[in-house]
Design a protein around this motif. Structure first.
Motif, PDB file in Angstrom:
ATOM      1  N   ASP A  57      18.814  90.988   8.282  1.00  0.00           N
ATOM      2  CA  ASP A  57      17.683  90.772   9.037  1.00  0.00           C
ATOM      3  C   ASP A  57      16.418  91.419   8.050  1.00  0.00           C
ATOM      4  N   LYS A  58      16.562  92.504   7.333  1.00  0.00           N
ATOM      5  CA  LYS A  58      15.649  93.355   6.686  1.00  0.00           C
ATOM      6  C   LYS A  58      15.547  92.291   4.946  1.00  0.00           C
ATOM      7  N   LEU A  59      16.560  91.877   4.666  1.00  0.00           N
ATOM      8  CA  LEU A  59      16.466  91.258   3.229  1.00  0.00           C
ATOM      9  C   LEU A  59      16.303  89.522   3.183  1.00  0.00           C
ATOM     10  N   GLY A  60      16.619  89.380   4.580  1.00  0.00           N
ATOM     11  CA  GLY A  60      16.322  87.676   4.528  1.00  0.00           C
ATOM     12  C   GLY A  60      17.959  87.165   4.566  1.00  0.00           C
ATOM     13  N   SER A  61      18.077  86.138   5.477  1.00  0.00           N
ATOM     14  CA  SER A  61      19.317  85.533   5.575  1.00  0.00           C
ATOM     15  C   SER A  61      19.646  84.546   4.450  1.00  0.00           C
ATOM     16  N   LEU A 117      21.424 103.526  17.842  1.00  0.00           N
ATOM     17  CA  LEU A 117      20.664 102.918  16.676  1.00  0.00           C
ATOM     18  C   LEU A 117      20.563 101.355  17.016  1.00  0.00           C
ATOM     19  N   TRP A 118      21.517 100.818  17.742  1.00  0.00           N
ATOM     20  CA  TRP A 118      21.402  99.312  17.783  1.00  0.00           C
ATOM     21  C   TRP A 118      21.737  98.982  19.097  1.00  0.00           C
ATOM     22  N   GLY A 119      21.804  99.730  20.165  1.00  0.00           N
ATOM     23  CA  GLY A 119      21.984  99.542  21.555  1.00  0.00           C
ATOM     24  C   GLY A 119      23.133  98.727  22.048  1.00  0.00           C
ATOM     25  N   PRO A 120      23.451  98.627  23.521  1.00  0.00           N
ATOM     26  CA  PRO A 120      24.487  98.193  23.786  1.00  0.00           C
ATOM     27  C   PRO A 120      24.810  96.719  23.733  1.00  0.00           C
ATOM     28  N   ASP A 121      23.797  95.741  23.384  1.00  0.00           N
ATOM     29  CA  ASP A 121      24.038  94.410  23.360  1.00  0.00           C
ATOM     30  C   ASP A 121      24.849  93.979  22.029  1.00  0.00           C
ATOM     31  N   GLU A 122      25.398  92.690  22.283  1.00  0.00           N
ATOM     32  CA  GLU A 122      26.247  92.199  21.237  1.00  0.00           C
ATOM     33  C   GLU A 122      25.194  91.452  20.243  1.00  0.00           C
ATOM     34  N   LEU A 123      25.554  91.836  18.921  1.00  0.00           N
ATOM     35  CA  LEU A 123      24.486  91.012  17.890  1.00  0.00           C
ATOM     36  C   LEU A 123      25.383  90.354  17.129  1.00  0.00           C
ATOM     37  N   LEU A 124      25.014  88.924  17.064  1.00  0.00           N
ATOM     38  CA  LEU A 124      25.526  87.898  16.241  1.00  0.00           C
ATOM     39  C   LEU A 124      24.496  87.499  15.082  1.00  0.00           C
ATOM     40  N   GLY A 125      25.299  87.712  14.003  1.00  0.00           N
ATOM     41  CA  GLY A 125      24.319  87.339  12.638  1.00  0.00           C
ATOM     42  C   GLY A 125      24.220  85.953  12.426  1.00  0.00           C
ATOM     43  N   PRO A 126      23.329  85.665  11.188  1.00  0.00           N
ATOM     44  CA  PRO A 126      23.241  84.273  10.765  1.00  0.00           C
ATOM     45  C   PRO A 126      24.461  83.885  10.148  1.00  0.00           C
ATOM     46  N   ARG A 127      24.544  82.264   9.971  1.00  0.00           N
ATOM     47  CA  ARG A 127      25.682  81.809   9.052  1.00  0.00           C
ATOM     48  C   ARG A 127      25.359  82.260   7.547  1.00  0.00           C
ATOM     49  N   ALA A 128      26.475  82.189   6.932  1.00  0.00           N
ATOM     50  CA  ALA A 128      26.372  82.336   5.433  1.00  0.00           C
ATOM     51  C   ALA A 128      25.779  81.241   4.655  1.00  0.00           C
ATOM     52  N   PRO A 129      24.842  81.646   3.976  1.00  0.00           N
ATOM     53  CA  PRO A 129      24.124  80.409   3.183  1.00  0.00           C
ATOM     54  C   PRO A 129      25.195  79.713   2.103  1.00  0.00           C
ATOM     55  N   GLY A 130      24.990  78.603   2.207  1.00  0.00           N
ATOM     56  CA  GLY A 130      25.865  77.856   1.492  1.00  0.00           C
ATOM     57  C   GLY A 130      27.224  77.359   1.822  1.00  0.00           C
ATOM     58  N   LEU A 131      27.736  78.016   2.945  1.00  0.00           N
ATOM     59  CA  LEU A 131      28.610  77.977   3.892  1.00  0.00           C
ATOM     60  C   LEU A 131      28.765  77.676   5.303  1.00  0.00           C
ATOM     61  N   LYS A 132      27.589  77.155   5.592  1.00  0.00           N
ATOM     62  CA  LYS A 132      27.236  76.861   6.997  1.00  0.00           C
ATOM     63  C   LYS A 132      27.830  75.559   7.533  1.00  0.00           C
ATOM     64  N   GLY A 133      28.432  74.736   6.744  1.00  0.00           N
ATOM     65  CA  GLY A 133      28.999  73.433   7.548  1.00  0.00           C
ATOM     66  C   GLY A 133      30.621  73.711   7.663  1.00  0.00           C
ATOM     67  N   SER A 134      31.177  72.446   7.551  1.00  0.00           N
ATOM     68  CA  SER A 134      32.563  72.599   7.801  1.00  0.00           C
ATOM     69  C   SER A 134      33.209  71.355   6.704  1.00  0.00           C
ATOM     70  N   VAL A 135      34.601  71.526   6.672  1.00  0.00           N
ATOM     71  CA  VAL A 135      35.279  70.464   5.755  1.00  0.00           C
ATOM     72  C   VAL A 135      36.262  69.762   6.881  1.00  0.00           C
TER      73      VAL A 135
END
Length: 646
Positions: A57-61, A117-135
């Motif tokens: 989140d800080k460095l950019g996805s 530090l992060w609270g009780p909610d679930e935190l879902l991160g972004p998809r990996a750049p370059g590997l967002k799709g599927s084969v």
């Protein structure tokens, strides 16, 4: 059940195996060198995914995603090094189970730190750049990131293997795994070697957590869920074996994938849900492997440590003063309901304290005198509780008869499980008991028509003459007192002496004709019976029962009670159970971050009382009494000498 679906599920298993391998590899390294069963290793995994979320989140996805994962893993490695230096280094010479207690306290502290530090909610991160799709694989879509995980697992295994086989550090690690005392005798700085290994293990766990960021949300339940799976992988593969950990992770992940692919299958006209087996298939595999090959697939017997901790002292029969104190305590407990008429909750809490004391005493019976460490004692507590509930609800038996029969149901479970467990020793015995407990929990959790499934059973109330909590309190006091008295009576019988002889020296006990395995098996049944009585009392005191009664958490609570009080004293489990249950209740009612406070208190108690509360008090009393006894002995010797001269 198509072939393409089968292939995709196998690939899913490979991806899951890689993540699980990172955690198991770190745990295996730490145990192999330090001999610490690190219960907090799952917490490192959890911290890794939370740190990765924040750093991305800080460095950019886009540009910062991959550096964020590496930085998160390194940060977890630094955290592991700090924990080893500041805490674990101070307790390396404490009994191994007290080290387990300290790492359990760390789990509580880290969990609440993450919550703050992060609270009780679930935190879902972004998809990996370059590997967002599927084969496309056989007409089905498969995530590109999962293919990356399939590749990264063997790569990390190869890098760690090169580190351990091609560097001086790796040579020292492998040598310490075989004989850490000899490594220290050769002049190697053992303290810093332990720190480096602990940091490396924590880094691998943190990397495994960080890599999970695009696949699953970060939650507070990750620590205990992950450590259970990691323990299974390490034990199945063989303690200290990295290739074994990888192969075990593959084996378990692929079996789970096949179970999901099979779904519901009709066998001989009966619908069998293989997908539900995923809750216990890993523990089932562990049980089968340990029974077939006690040291794991790639493991071998650990070299015995030259340091064996504090020598067990012979148990002494209670003195007259002790018996008087016990009688006074019983009288005081009997009048408690009269003194707390205006505080009904105190009566309820006292019932919980007594049931906890009985449960802890039953666990201490096989841990202390028998020398068998069980991580699954909640199985017998739960069998007793569910047995009592089902006898009353399904068979409509009176509550009094259910209290008699329910412990026998728990004894039957201990009879079956104990037959397998006593053929192992050490960590492997503890892990097998954990496997049996988890299998019992999974069956209870999923058998909706019989056990109520996840909802449990309600309406399990005592008889009408016990509807008043004070009456039930006195019944509990009598039965708990009888159970504790009986266990102690057994310990000072010929059976108890033979049991301790087998604990102290199997070879000598066998040489004088003691069947050690049979004695240990009988001890399992006795302990299971008393734990079942505690479970039955618990069910009727609460009016309901749920699968949580058989969970790992209940077994861990029992371990904490025994260790907190002291494993080398008969009063230890009672003192530990009362202390832990009271602290748990008091702290939980007065702060939102009760886990951290409870964990901090346990850490302080471990550092102040490395032999447990009751054990340390006994040590102080012995030291205070020793000079007086020496003085008396000198006086008697001097008097005899004067008589001889006369």
């Amino acid at each position: 059940m198509s072939f393409s679906g089968f292939v995709v599920q196998l690939l899913n298993g490979l991806a899951g195996a890689s993540s699980l391998f990172f955690v198991a590899a770190g745990l295996s390294l730490i145990f192999g060198v330090t001999r610490i069963v690190n219960f907090a290793h799952g917490s490192f995994f959890m911290v890794g995914i939370y740190l990765a979320y924040t750093l991305v989140d800080k460095l950019g996805s886009s540009l910062g995603f991959w550096p964020a994962l590496l930085i998160a893993a390194l940060a977890v490695g630094v955290l592991g090094a700090l924990i080893e230096v500041l805490l674990l280094r101070r307790i390396y010479k404490a009994p191994e189970l007290f080290q387990l207690l300290a790492t359990f306290a760390l789990v509580l502290v880290i969990k609440d730190a993450v919550l703050w530090l992060w609270g009780p909610d679930e935190l879902l991160g972004p998809r990996a750049p370059g590997l967002k799709g599927s084969v496309e694989i056989l007409g089905r879509q498969f995530p590109s990131y999962d293919l990356f995980l399939i590749v990264i697992g063997p790569v990390v295994l190869g890098l760690v293997w090169l580190l351990l086989t091609r560097t001086r550090f790796g040579t020292l690690v492998r040598a310490a795994t075989q004989d850490r005392e000899m490594v220290s005798a050769l002049g190697v700085n053992q303290a810093w070697l332990f720190t480096a290994v602990f940091a490396l293990g924590a880094l691998l766990a943190g990397l495994g957590g960080a890599l999970q960021l695009p696949r699953e949300p970060a939650t507070l339940e990750m620590d205990l869920n992950t450590i259970g799976a990691a323990f299974v992988v390490v034990v199945v593969g063989g303690m200290g074996s990295l290739p074994g950990a990888y192969m075990a992770a593959l084996l378990i992940a692929e079996i789970k994938a096949v179970c999901i692919w099979l779904g519901v299958v009709q066998i001989f006209g009966i619908d069998v849900s293989f997908s539900k087996l995923t809750l216990m298939v890993d523990f089932l595999v562990m049980a089968i492997v340990l029974v077939w090959r006690p040291w794991g697939l790639f493991g071998r017997p650990q070299a015995p440590s030259r340091y064996v901790g504090m020598q067990e002292e012979p148990l002494r029969r209670p003195s007259n003063a002790y018996m008087v104190a016990a009688a006074v305590l019983a009288l005081l407990l009997a009048v408690v309901p009269f003194l707390t008429v205006n505080s009904p909750y105190t009566t309820v809490l006292m019932i919980d304290l007594m049931i906890a004391a009985l449960f802890a005493t039953s666990l201490h019976f096989i841990m202390g005198p028998a020398g068998m460490h069980s991580f699954g004692h909640a199985a017998y507590f739960g069998l007793g509780a569910y047995g009592a509930a089902l006898l009353v609800r399904a068979l409509h038996l009176p509550m009094e008869l259910a209290l008699v029969v329910a412990p026998l149901i728990a004894a039957l479970g201990a009879f079956v499980y104990g037959w397998f467990a006593v053929r192992l020793s050490g960590v492997y015995l503890a892990m097998l008991t954990l496997a049996f407990a988890q299998i019992t929990w999974a069956v209870t959790y999923q058998w909706d028509s019989f056990t109520g499934g996840s909802n449990g059973l309600t309406g399990v109330w005592p008889s009408e003459w016990l509807s008043d909590k004070r009456a039930y309190y006195w019944l509990t006091l009598v039965l708990v007192g009888a159970g504790v008295w009986w266990l102690r009576r057994v310990l000072f019988s010929p059976f108890g002496y033979a049991l301790r002889a087998g604990r102290d020296s199997v070879l000598r006990a066998d040489a004088i004709g003691i069947d050690v395995k049979r004695m240990q098996w009988a001890a399992f049944v006795i302990a299971g019976t008393v734990a079942g009585l505690a479970g039955a009392l618990f069910a009727f005191s609460k009016g309901s029962i749920s699968p949580e009664t058989l969970s790992v958490g209940r077994s861990v609570d029992g371990l904490v009670m025994v260790l907190l009080g002291g494993i080398q004293t008969l009063a230890g489990p009672v003192v530990g159970a009362v202390t832990f249950t009271w602290l748990h209740d008091t702290v939980a009612r007065n702060t939102d971050y009760w886990r951290a406070m409870l964990g901090a208190i346990i850490l302080i108690l471990v550092l102040l009382f490395p032999q447990g509360i009751a054990g340390s008090i006994k040590q102080l009393a012995d030291r205070w009494r020793a000079p007086k006894e020496d003085e008396v002995a000198k006086t008697e010797a001097k008097a005899k000498l004067e008589e001889v001269k006369a």
